[in-house]
Write an enzyme that holds these catalytic residues in place. Sequence first.
Site, PDB file in Angstrom:
ATOM      1  N   SER A  70      52.402  22.679  52.792  1.00  0.00           N
ATOM      2  CA  SER A  70      53.573  22.354  51.959  1.00  0.00           C
ATOM      3  C   SER A  70      54.807  22.134  52.823  1.00  0.00           C
ATOM      4  O   SER A  70      54.863  21.153  53.534  1.00  0.00           O
ATOM      5  CB  SER A  70      53.820  23.359  50.844  1.00  0.00           C
ATOM      6  OG  SER A  70      54.687  22.751  49.879  1.00  0.00           O
ATOM      7  N   HIS A  75      68.921  25.380  55.471  1.00  0.00           N
ATOM      8  CA  HIS A  75      70.285  24.872  55.424  1.00  0.00           C
ATOM      9  C   HIS A  75      71.187  25.879  56.131  1.00  0.00           C
ATOM     10  O   HIS A  75      71.152  27.079  55.810  1.00  0.00           O
ATOM     11  CB  HIS A  75      70.754  24.682  53.977  1.00  0.00           C
ATOM     12  CG  HIS A  75      69.817  23.843  53.176  1.00  0.00           C
ATOM     13  ND1 HIS A  75      69.761  22.475  53.274  1.00  0.00           N
ATOM     14  CD2 HIS A  75      68.855  24.194  52.298  1.00  0.00           C
ATOM     15  CE1 HIS A  75      68.822  22.012  52.466  1.00  0.00           C
ATOM     16  NE2 HIS A  75      68.253  23.040  51.872  1.00  0.00           N
ATOM     17  N   CYS A  90      50.842  26.618  50.085  1.00  0.00           N
ATOM     18  CA  CYS A  90      49.774  26.563  49.084  1.00  0.00           C
ATOM     19  C   CYS A  90      48.464  27.093  49.653  1.00  0.00           C
ATOM     20  O   CYS A  90      48.234  27.078  50.847  1.00  0.00           O
ATOM     21  CB  CYS A  90      49.581  25.130  48.594  1.00  0.00           C
ATOM     22  SG  CYS A  90      51.007  24.508  47.701  1.00  0.00           S
TER      23      CYS A  90
END
Length: 127
Positions: A70, A75, A90
């Site tokens: 995935s 940030h 996943c």
Amino acid sequence: MSDYFLSKVIKSHHFSAILSASPAVFNWDKKDFIAVLKNAADTAELNVVGEIAVEFVPQGISTVVLLAESHIALHFWPEAAKVTIDIHICDYQTDNLEKGRFLANILTREISNDDSLENWHYLSISD
């Protein structure tokens, strides 16, 4: 569609955190953030398949590392001395929960110089 694919259960592990940035993080550029994410993913035995990073003016950096399992999104908010991280892993072919936890631990140490996972939130979803 074959019965094999119809019977396959997909489980999703989502980890998210807001971490205090260590002093070293303020000297990183977007290439450094990508390198940290890719090295952490590799150490956690996850498979990097792509990456993107953007530097904002006057400040801030966003990065995403795509994984076969995935992704990791990060940030950096220098004005708040914070880093937000989302990890989505996943379980399509193998149980990756421990790899996700290990990745969260690595990134916590790298970004905040802390060993505590108390700032992480975890959500699991399966079909």
